[in-house]
Design a protein around this motif. Structure first.
Motif: not given
Length: 237
Positions: A4, A8, A51, A72, A87
């Protein structure tokens, strides 16, 4: 480094590349900047490619798909703002600037189909992204006579705590405004700064309108997109 945290940090690099209309740095430079292994970086790059945010071709620089990056953050998605900012790769936090029970103003009562003067929890919240103010919201949550005194920061959880049912959808009306002096001070911007606005009405499982908020979002921190289809030209003929 956790997945994570790497995700980021990589998103920050992606946002900076998009703002400069430039490709991402090479893998060696990125691993040095992010403090990760090449395999960790490749996994993170592959996830952003999946994505639709990045475009990668062997032997060519990795580029940002500007449309994929915009998509996104979808206007029709419903997230707590801390989740939304996280996110996008920001370190997100929320501050409760005000929280007290007040009679519901008549103008808000009309929107919530409630009696003016009904008890409501008035709150003012500010969200920060990487330590900088990003969003400001002022809202009212309708209360029954015996509401819990301590409620969660999340409106979705608070509605469940108070009413024993979920907030399942929102009527969101976007707009634009210039910050007044008070709003500008809270968002640490000059008065008159243009911002996006959202007027929200939260509706529960039973169809009751239980929540109202008016929000100010700084567009340089987060911009929203939505997808819509075009009617076939023969419809309506």
């Amino acid at each position: 480094m956790t997945d994570r945290s790497l995700h980021n940090q990589l998103l920050r690099e992606v946002r900076e590349a998009a703002a400069a209309n430039a490709p991402l740095p090479g893998e060696l430079e990125l691993t040095a900047r992010l403090g990760c292994t090449r395999q960790q970086l490749r996994n993170a790059l592959a996830e952003l490619e999946r994505q639709g945010i990045l475009r990668r071709r062997q032997g060519a620089p990795t580029t940002v798909d500007q449309v994929g990056l915009r998509m996104s953050v979808r206007l029709e998605d419903q997230f707590e703002h801390t989740v939304l900012l996280s996110r996008m790769g920001y370190e997100a936090e929320v501050e409760i600037l005000r929280s007290e029970v007040e009679p519901l103003p008549a103008s808000i009562a009309a929107l919530l189909d409630a009696e003016p003067g009904s008890p409501a929890l008035r709150s003012v919240k500010r969200w920060r992204a990487d330590g900088r103010p990003a969003m400001l919201a002022s809202g009212y949550l309708l209360l029954p006579d015996a509401a819990p005194r301590e409620l969660d920061d999340s409106v979705f959880t608070a509605v469940t705590q108070v009413w024993n049912e979920s907030l399942v959808w929102e009527v969101a009306t976007p707009g634009a405004a210039a910050l007044d002096a008070e709003q500008a001070a809270l968002l640490e911007r000059p008065a008159g700064t243009p911002v996006m606005t959202f007027e929200l009405i939260g509706v529960s499982v039973s169809g009751r309108r239980l929540f109202y908020a008016f929000e100010h979002h700084l567009p340089e921190v987060v911009r929203y997109s939505f997808a819509r289809t075009v009617r076939p030209p023969w419809d309506g003929l």
